[in-house]
Scaffold this motif. Structure first.
Motif, PDB file in Angstrom:
ATOM      1  N   LEU A 100      45.456 -11.344 -28.193  1.00  0.00           N
ATOM      2  CA  LEU A 100      46.897 -11.151 -28.365  1.00  0.00           C
ATOM      3  C   LEU A 100      47.521 -12.246 -29.224  1.00  0.00           C
ATOM      4  O   LEU A 100      48.502 -11.996 -29.929  1.00  0.00           O
ATOM      5  CB  LEU A 100      47.586 -11.075 -27.006  1.00  0.00           C
ATOM      6  CG  LEU A 100      47.311  -9.813 -26.191  1.00  0.00           C
ATOM      7  CD1 LEU A 100      47.946  -9.920 -24.812  1.00  0.00           C
ATOM      8  CD2 LEU A 100      47.799  -8.577 -26.913  1.00  0.00           C
ATOM      9  N   ARG A 130      52.144  -7.948 -25.615  1.00  0.00           N
ATOM     10  CA  ARG A 130      52.126  -9.071 -26.547  1.00  0.00           C
ATOM     11  C   ARG A 130      52.292 -10.349 -25.745  1.00  0.00           C
ATOM     12  O   ARG A 130      52.740 -10.332 -24.601  1.00  0.00           O
ATOM     13  CB  ARG A 130      53.189  -8.946 -27.629  1.00  0.00           C
ATOM     14  CG  ARG A 130      54.612  -9.161 -27.184  1.00  0.00           C
ATOM     15  CD  ARG A 130      55.525  -9.253 -28.410  1.00  0.00           C
ATOM     16  NE  ARG A 130      56.916  -9.146 -28.066  1.00  0.00           N
ATOM     17  CZ  ARG A 130      57.652 -10.150 -27.600  1.00  0.00           C
ATOM     18  NH1 ARG A 130      57.130 -11.338 -27.418  1.00  0.00           N
ATOM     19  NH2 ARG A 130      58.922  -9.978 -27.308  1.00  0.00           N
ATOM     20  N   GLU A 132      47.572 -11.250 -32.892  1.00  0.00           N
ATOM     21  CA  GLU A 132      48.315 -10.054 -33.284  1.00  0.00           C
ATOM     22  C   GLU A 132      49.764 -10.384 -33.621  1.00  0.00           C
ATOM     23  O   GLU A 132      50.400 -11.181 -32.948  1.00  0.00           O
ATOM     24  CB  GLU A 132      48.286  -9.017 -32.151  1.00  0.00           C
ATOM     25  CG  GLU A 132      46.911  -8.504 -31.822  1.00  0.00           C
ATOM     26  CD  GLU A 132      46.300  -7.725 -32.960  1.00  0.00           C
ATOM     27  OE1 GLU A 132      47.034  -7.006 -33.673  1.00  0.00           O
ATOM     28  OE2 GLU A 132      45.076  -7.842 -33.148  1.00  0.00           O
ATOM     29  N   ALA A 160      52.913  -5.964 -30.790  1.00  0.00           N
ATOM     30  CA  ALA A 160      52.383  -5.602 -29.477  1.00  0.00           C
ATOM     31  C   ALA A 160      51.250  -4.590 -29.641  1.00  0.00           C
ATOM     32  O   ALA A 160      51.264  -3.765 -30.549  1.00  0.00           O
ATOM     33  CB  ALA A 160      53.500  -5.022 -28.620  1.00  0.00           C
TER      34      ALA A 160
END
Length: 115
Positions: free
Chosen positions: A9, A60, A12, A15
């Motif tokens: 996460l 997220r 990234e 989300a």
């Protein structure tokens, strides 16, 4: 598993849905383990669970520096959810229920990529 999900996460910019996280994790983990880990991380305040309006939860990393509020932008077209850093919600006299709890704000519209 928790560390692997948190590290994924962290990389990234938007989300990520449970199915996408499961596909990106290498190893012998099953979908249930991934989901339960996401639930644990959400309850611990390390991960934020968001809904873009399509009945798919996306996850997220929570902004640990400012966990009192969260603002996200959800594209109505591609369903991508991104953080809106620096957006603040100001209320002259918020109801006690809002004042005591974390407030999540989701702004919906069309993102630059879809426009």
């Amino acid at each position: 598993m928790r560390v692997a999900i948190l590290e994924l996460l962290d990389t990234e910019s938007a989300a990520v849905a449970h199915a996408d996280l499961f596909a990106r994790l290498e190893g012998s983990h099953d979908r249930t383990t991934v989901f339960r880990t996401l639930t644990t991380l959400t309850r611990a305040g390390l991960v934020l669970r968001l809904d873009a309006g399509d009945r798919v939860w996306r996850y997220r990393r929570e902004n640990v520096a400012d966990a009192s509020s969260s603002a996200s932008f959800a594209c109505r077209n591609c369903r991508r959810i991104t953080e809106l850093a620096g957006l603040s919600l100001v209320m002259s006299s918020p109801p006690r229920a809002i004042a005591r709890r974390q407030v999540d704000v989701i702004v919906r519209g069309i993102c630059d990529r879809c426009e």
